[in-house]
Motif scaffolding. Structure first.
Motif, PDB file in Angstrom:
ATOM      1  N   ALA A 150      32.863  19.932 -10.624  1.00 24.30           N
ATOM      2  CA  ALA A 150      33.126  20.698  -9.287  1.00 24.30           C
ATOM      3  C   ALA A 150      32.928  22.298  -9.240  1.00 24.30           C
ATOM      4  CB  ALA A 150      34.734  20.489  -9.058  1.00 24.30           C
ATOM      5  N   SER A 151      33.301  22.737 -10.601  1.00 25.73           N
ATOM      6  CA  SER A 151      33.041  24.295 -10.662  1.00 25.73           C
ATOM      7  C   SER A 151      31.614  24.496 -10.729  1.00 25.73           C
ATOM      8  CB  SER A 151      33.703  24.834 -12.084  1.00 25.73           C
ATOM      9  OG  SER A 151      32.985  24.138 -13.153  1.00 25.73           O
ATOM     10  N   ASN A 152      30.666  23.733 -11.385  1.00 22.28           N
ATOM     11  CA  ASN A 152      29.228  23.935 -11.203  1.00 22.28           C
ATOM     12  C   ASN A 152      28.739  23.837  -9.904  1.00 22.28           C
ATOM     13  OD1 ASN A 152      28.601  24.516 -13.849  1.00 22.28           O
ATOM     14  ND2 ASN A 152      28.213  22.305 -14.243  1.00 22.28           N
ATOM     15  N   LEU A 153      29.320  22.908  -8.802  1.00 21.54           N
ATOM     16  CA  LEU A 153      28.992  22.909  -7.589  1.00 21.54           C
ATOM     17  C   LEU A 153      29.445  24.202  -6.692  1.00 21.54           C
ATOM     18  CD1 LEU A 153      29.570  19.117  -6.865  1.00 21.54           C
ATOM     19  CD2 LEU A 153      27.440  20.364  -6.910  1.00 21.54           C
ATOM     20  N   ILE A 154      30.728  24.697  -6.939  1.00 20.18           N
ATOM     21  CA  ILE A 154      31.021  25.864  -6.294  1.00 20.18           C
ATOM     22  C   ILE A 154      30.231  26.930  -6.588  1.00 20.18           C
ATOM     23  CG2 ILE A 154      33.135  27.252  -6.173  1.00 20.18           C
ATOM     24  CD1 ILE A 154      34.946  24.800  -6.500  1.00 20.18           C
ATOM     25  N   SER A 155      30.050  26.972  -8.058  1.00 16.09           N
ATOM     26  CA  SER A 155      29.329  28.291  -8.517  1.00 16.09           C
ATOM     27  C   SER A 155      27.941  28.143  -7.602  1.00 16.09           C
ATOM     28  CB  SER A 155      29.086  28.227  -9.853  1.00 16.09           C
ATOM     29  OG  SER A 155      30.215  28.229 -10.473  1.00 16.09           O
ATOM     30  N   MET A 156      27.331  27.207  -7.533  1.00 14.56           N
ATOM     31  CA  MET A 156      26.032  26.947  -7.000  1.00 14.56           C
ATOM     32  C   MET A 156      26.068  27.482  -5.550  1.00 14.56           C
ATOM     33  SD  MET A 156      23.477  26.409  -8.920  1.00 14.56           S
ATOM     34  CE  MET A 156      22.224  25.950  -7.719  1.00 14.56           C
ATOM     35  N   ALA A 157      27.089  27.043  -4.877  1.00 17.03           N
ATOM     36  CA  ALA A 157      27.407  27.212  -3.218  1.00 17.03           C
ATOM     37  C   ALA A 157      27.479  28.687  -3.261  1.00 17.03           C
ATOM     38  CB  ALA A 157      28.474  26.374  -2.892  1.00 17.03           C
ATOM     39  N   VAL A 158      28.392  29.535  -3.969  1.00 13.14           N
ATOM     40  CA  VAL A 158      28.488  30.802  -3.936  1.00 13.14           C
ATOM     41  C   VAL A 158      27.316  31.652  -4.291  1.00 13.14           C
ATOM     42  CG1 VAL A 158      29.526  32.780  -5.162  1.00 13.14           C
ATOM     43  CG2 VAL A 158      30.781  30.699  -4.636  1.00 13.14           C
ATOM     44  N   LEU A 162      25.442  34.093  -1.585  1.00 11.77           N
ATOM     45  CA  LEU A 162      25.108  35.543  -1.636  1.00 11.77           C
ATOM     46  C   LEU A 162      23.675  35.847  -1.774  1.00 11.77           C
ATOM     47  CD1 LEU A 162      27.849  36.041  -4.715  1.00 11.77           C
ATOM     48  CD2 LEU A 162      28.131  37.060  -2.258  1.00 11.77           C
ATOM     49  N   GLY A 163      22.827  34.906  -2.058  1.00  9.04           N
ATOM     50  CA  GLY A 163      21.474  34.974  -2.085  1.00  9.04           C
ATOM     51  C   GLY A 163      20.798  34.958  -0.763  1.00  9.04           C
ATOM     52  N   ARG A 164      21.309  34.196   0.310  1.00  7.91           N
ATOM     53  CA  ARG A 164      21.078  34.197   1.653  1.00  7.91           C
ATOM     54  C   ARG A 164      21.597  35.380   2.092  1.00  7.91           C
ATOM     55  NH1 ARG A 164      21.800  29.222   5.927  1.00  7.91           N
ATOM     56  NH2 ARG A 164      20.462  30.333   7.545  1.00  7.91           N
ATOM     57  N   LYS A 165      22.832  35.822   1.969  1.00  9.82           N
ATOM     58  CA  LYS A 165      23.286  36.990   2.500  1.00  9.82           C
ATOM     59  C   LYS A 165      22.389  38.253   2.302  1.00  9.82           C
ATOM     60  CE  LYS A 165      27.588  39.173   3.739  1.00  9.82           C
ATOM     61  NZ  LYS A 165      28.474  38.781   4.390  1.00  9.82           N
ATOM     62  N   LEU A 166      21.966  38.286   0.750  1.00  8.56           N
ATOM     63  CA  LEU A 166      21.370  39.366   0.373  1.00  8.56           C
ATOM     64  C   LEU A 166      19.572  39.427   0.917  1.00  8.56           C
ATOM     65  CD1 LEU A 166      20.894  41.775  -1.823  1.00  8.56           C
ATOM     66  CD2 LEU A 166      20.078  40.077  -3.358  1.00  8.56           C
ATOM     67  N   LEU A 167      19.341  38.083   1.221  1.00 11.18           N
ATOM     68  CA  LEU A 167      17.987  37.946   1.765  1.00 11.18           C
ATOM     69  C   LEU A 167      17.945  38.533   3.290  1.00 11.18           C
ATOM     70  CD1 LEU A 167      16.397  34.963   0.343  1.00 11.18           C
ATOM     71  CD2 LEU A 167      15.718  37.435  -0.142  1.00 11.18           C
ATOM     72  N   THR A 168      18.879  38.098   4.031  1.00 12.47           N
ATOM     73  CA  THR A 168      19.008  38.497   5.477  1.00 12.47           C
ATOM     74  C   THR A 168      19.292  39.867   5.608  1.00 12.47           C
ATOM     75  OG1 THR A 168      21.463  37.486   5.203  1.00 12.47           O
ATOM     76  CG2 THR A 168      19.971  35.995   6.385  1.00 12.47           C
ATOM     77  N   GLY A 169      20.122  40.481   4.594  1.00  6.84           N
ATOM     78  CA  GLY A 169      20.373  42.042   4.643  1.00  6.84           C
ATOM     79  C   GLY A 169      19.315  42.784   4.380  1.00  6.84           C
ATOM     80  N   ARG A 170      17.936  42.599   3.798  1.00  2.71           N
ATOM     81  CA  ARG A 170      16.959  43.208   3.479  1.00  2.71           C
ATOM     82  C   ARG A 170      15.911  43.079   4.567  1.00  2.71           C
ATOM     83  NH1 ARG A 170      15.122  41.788  -2.707  1.00  2.71           N
ATOM     84  NH2 ARG A 170      17.021  42.902  -3.733  1.00  2.71           N
TER      85      ARG A 170
END
Length: 172
Positions: A150-158, A162-170
């Motif tokens: 569960a912690s691995n899945l949550i980490s992957m989701a985060v 964050l990666g998508r937010k960073l890409l859309t911000g650029r």
């Protein structure tokens, strides 16, 4: 390599190297482990030896046969000690009972298996009926594995968020 033969569970296994004189070693009894055994916990294995009081000294050895092993290995010896012995409470009896203990601390999965107590006395070797050491703590691993997954899945989701937010911000 030869596979270890299955030892009888209700009887002792006797190897005699003597002539046909009467035995002074009457029996070896191994007691089941008291209570549940958990990983990281402690337990004590016990072996009772019933002998004739005039039999002299005997040596006690402990062997472990784990799953997947072709030959058991000696893990402990009590040597020539008879100081854990008590004579029978019956007045006409010439027998004594000796109790030997093998403490096991901080148990791990490698400690699982069947432990045999072997007694050497007067040209005879008698193996006890064996004490099986299994763990009830195996159910404890499931919640730990589930929590880690569960912690691995949550980490992957985060990370993905964050990666998508960073890409859309650029791209703005």
């Amino acid at each position: 390599m030869h596979e270890l033969p299955a030892l009888p569970t209700a009887q002792n296994f006797i190897l005699s190297f003597r002539n046909n004189s009467p035995s002074r070693l009457y029996g070896v009894l191994q007691h089941p482990v008291s209570g549940p055994v958990e990983l990281g916990g402690d337990t004590t294995l016990q072996c009772s030896v019933l002998t004739d009081m005039s039999a002299g000294e005997h040596s006690v050895y402990w062997f472990r046969h784990g799953s997947g092993e072709s030959h058991p290995g000696i893990i402990y010896t009590h040597g020539n000690r008879s100081d854990q012995c008590e004579s029978s409470s019956e007045t006409d009896s010439s027998t004594q009972s000796c109790v030997y203990k093998l403490p096991k601390r901080n148990l791990s999965l490698s400690d699982a298996g069947t432990y045999y107590c072997a007694v050497l006395m007067c040209g005879e070797i008698i193996l006890g009926n064996g004490t099986k050491l299994d763990f009830v703590g195996n159910d404890v691993l499931f919640p730990i594995i589930l929590g880690l997954a569960a912690s691995n899945l949550i980490s992957m989701a985060v990370i993905l968020f964050l990666g998508r937010k960073l890409l859309t911000g650029r791209h703005k």
